[in-house]
Motif scaffolding. Structure first.
Motif, mmCIF file in Angstrom:
data_model
loop_
_atom_site.group_PDB
_atom_site.id
_atom_site.type_symbol
_atom_site.label_atom_id
_atom_site.label_comp_id
_atom_site.label_asym_id
_atom_site.label_seq_id
_atom_site.Cartn_x
_atom_site.Cartn_y
_atom_site.Cartn_z
ATOM 1 N N TYR A 1 -16.248 -4.076 13.927
ATOM 2 C CA TYR A 1 -14.764 -4.649 13.254
ATOM 3 C C TYR A 1 -13.636 -3.171 13.232
ATOM 4 N N TYR A 2 -14.165 -2.034 13.210
ATOM 5 C CA TYR A 2 -13.129 -0.931 12.926
ATOM 6 C C TYR A 2 -12.550 -0.944 14.519
ATOM 7 N N LEU A 3 -13.544 -0.715 15.486
ATOM 8 C CA LEU A 3 -12.623 -0.542 16.875
ATOM 9 C C LEU A 3 -11.921 -1.786 17.210
ATOM 10 N N MET A 4 -12.091 -2.980 16.719
ATOM 11 C CA MET A 4 -11.356 -4.139 16.985
ATOM 12 C C MET A 4 -10.156 -3.930 16.472
ATOM 13 N N LYS A 5 -10.090 -3.544 15.129
ATOM 14 C CA LYS A 5 -8.662 -3.314 14.496
ATOM 15 C C LYS A 5 -7.799 -2.021 15.238
ATOM 16 N N ARG A 6 -8.660 -0.920 15.467
ATOM 17 C CA ARG A 6 -7.941 0.168 16.191
ATOM 18 C C ARG A 6 -7.399 -0.167 17.555
ATOM 19 N N GLN A 7 -8.233 -0.995 18.348
ATOM 20 C CA GLN A 7 -7.747 -1.482 19.742
ATOM 21 C C GLN A 7 -6.856 -2.807 19.647
ATOM 22 N N GLU A 8 -6.519 -3.071 18.713
ATOM 23 C CA GLU A 8 -5.640 -4.137 18.604
ATOM 24 C C GLU A 8 -5.942 -5.476 19.267
ATOM 25 N N VAL A 9 -7.322 -5.721 19.082
ATOM 26 C CA VAL A 9 -7.891 -7.214 19.871
ATOM 27 C C VAL A 9 -7.134 -8.315 18.855
ATOM 28 N N LYS A 10 -6.723 -9.111 19.778
ATOM 29 C CA LYS A 10 -6.154 -10.402 19.341
ATOM 30 C C LYS A 10 -7.113 -11.533 19.618
ATOM 31 N N MET A 11 -7.778 -11.406 20.739
ATOM 32 C CA MET A 11 -8.733 -12.722 21.254
ATOM 33 C C MET A 11 -10.032 -11.975 21.672
ATOM 34 N N VAL A 12 -11.060 -12.724 21.213
ATOM 35 C CA VAL A 12 -12.302 -12.388 22.107
ATOM 36 C C VAL A 12 -13.031 -13.766 22.640
#
Length: 292
Positions: free
Chosen positions: A121-132
């Motif tokens: 969850y932390y990396l998804m926020k840092r890496q600006e993930v918008k879609m999985v």
């Protein structure tokens, strides 16, 4: 790059859209522009229909890039990530696959599930993930794992990170969407189907492939009078996931991938070569369970 190498790259990287992909991409584009909403997709289709190819093409629309923060920390931005559902499905392996998609090395020792989830969850926020994009979700059904718990885990991930989800699987996977009325409203169903007939739509696809290939001599892949469409449809059973490898194997048989080759003028597909390529790739084991 010389003409031979350019042609080799075009053959190795045949990127054509199944007509149904275009409508799915429009929905995905709409969803990715409005992250944080319960707007998700559930894409189903038989094996080798082109679901993974769909993901590969879409990922190229959003290539990762590196930014440098004020403290000189480099962050790899990944607006879209792709992962496969582990088999057998477990929460531990699910988060491992998610972290792999984020480019994170596996945590050393014996991390707990919550440690993996927190890291992801932390990396998804840092890496600006918008879609999985989560492929092969049908693996949940054959893993012996509680399907509702698995779907709740995926739902929680979307809720906590505000990302859009694109779940993909075989037609059987639609059972997961039907587990709860909430899933039915959350996931918009779309499907990828094989080309049932050797019709104009299939011929247009072949014409697009030839346009992409830009061969040294015109082939006429989409010309019904030359019988290429009928032959290719018969061999690939209308599935994009079989069609492209057959064409690539045919060129390999002609010697296109030979590094010592420099003259591409004689690389022309023929019905005989296509038939031999089909036999090499599939043979008698081709799609045994498909009625045609």
């Amino acid at each position: 790059m010389n003409p031979h190498k350019e042609f080799v790259q075009r053959v190795k990287n045949i990127q054509v859209l199944h007509p149904q992909m275009e409508s799915i991409f429009k929905i995905m584009d709409s969803h990715i522009k409005r992250p944080g909403k319960t707007r998700h997709l559930f894409v189903t289709g038989p094996s080798n229909i082109g679901k993974t190819k769909l993901a590969e093409i879409y990922l190229k629309k959003y290539p990762e890039y590196v930014i440098t923060e004020s403290d000189e920390t480099e962050i790899t931005v990944k607006h879209v990530i792709y992962m496969e559902t582990p088999h057998p499905f477990t929460l531990m392996e699910f988060y491992h696959e998610l972290l792999d998609a984020l480019g994170s090395p596996r945590l050393k020792g014996a991390p707990k599930i919550n440690d993996l989830k927190t890291r992801a969850y932390y990396l998804m926020k840092r890496q600006e993930v918008k879609m999985v994009i989560i492929d092969e979700v049908n693996n949940i059904l054959t893993s012996g794992f509680n399907a509702s718990k698995a779907m709740d885990t995926i739902k929680q991930m979307a809720n906590k990170t505000k990302v859009t989800l694109v779940l993909m699987g075989t037609p059987e996977a639609i059972k997961l969407r039907e587990l709860d009325d909430q899933y039915k409203s959350r996931y918009r169903p779309k499907s990828l189907n094989r080309f049932e007939k050797c019709d104009e739509e299939f011929c247009r696809l072949l014409e697009e492939i030839e346009t992409h290939l830009a061969p040294p001599q015109k082939i006429g892949l989409g010309d019904l009078n030359l019988k290429y469409p009928q032959l290719l449809h018969l061999f690939c059973k209308g599935k994009l996931g079989f069609l492209i490898p057959i064409i690539q194997e045919a060129y390999d048989m002609l010697g296109l991938f030979n590094e010592e080759c420099h003259d591409i003028s004689h690389f022309r597909l023929s019905p005989k070569v296509i038939k031999e390529a089909f036999e090499i790739i599939q043979g008698d084991k081709f799609d045994d369970n498909l009625t045609y």
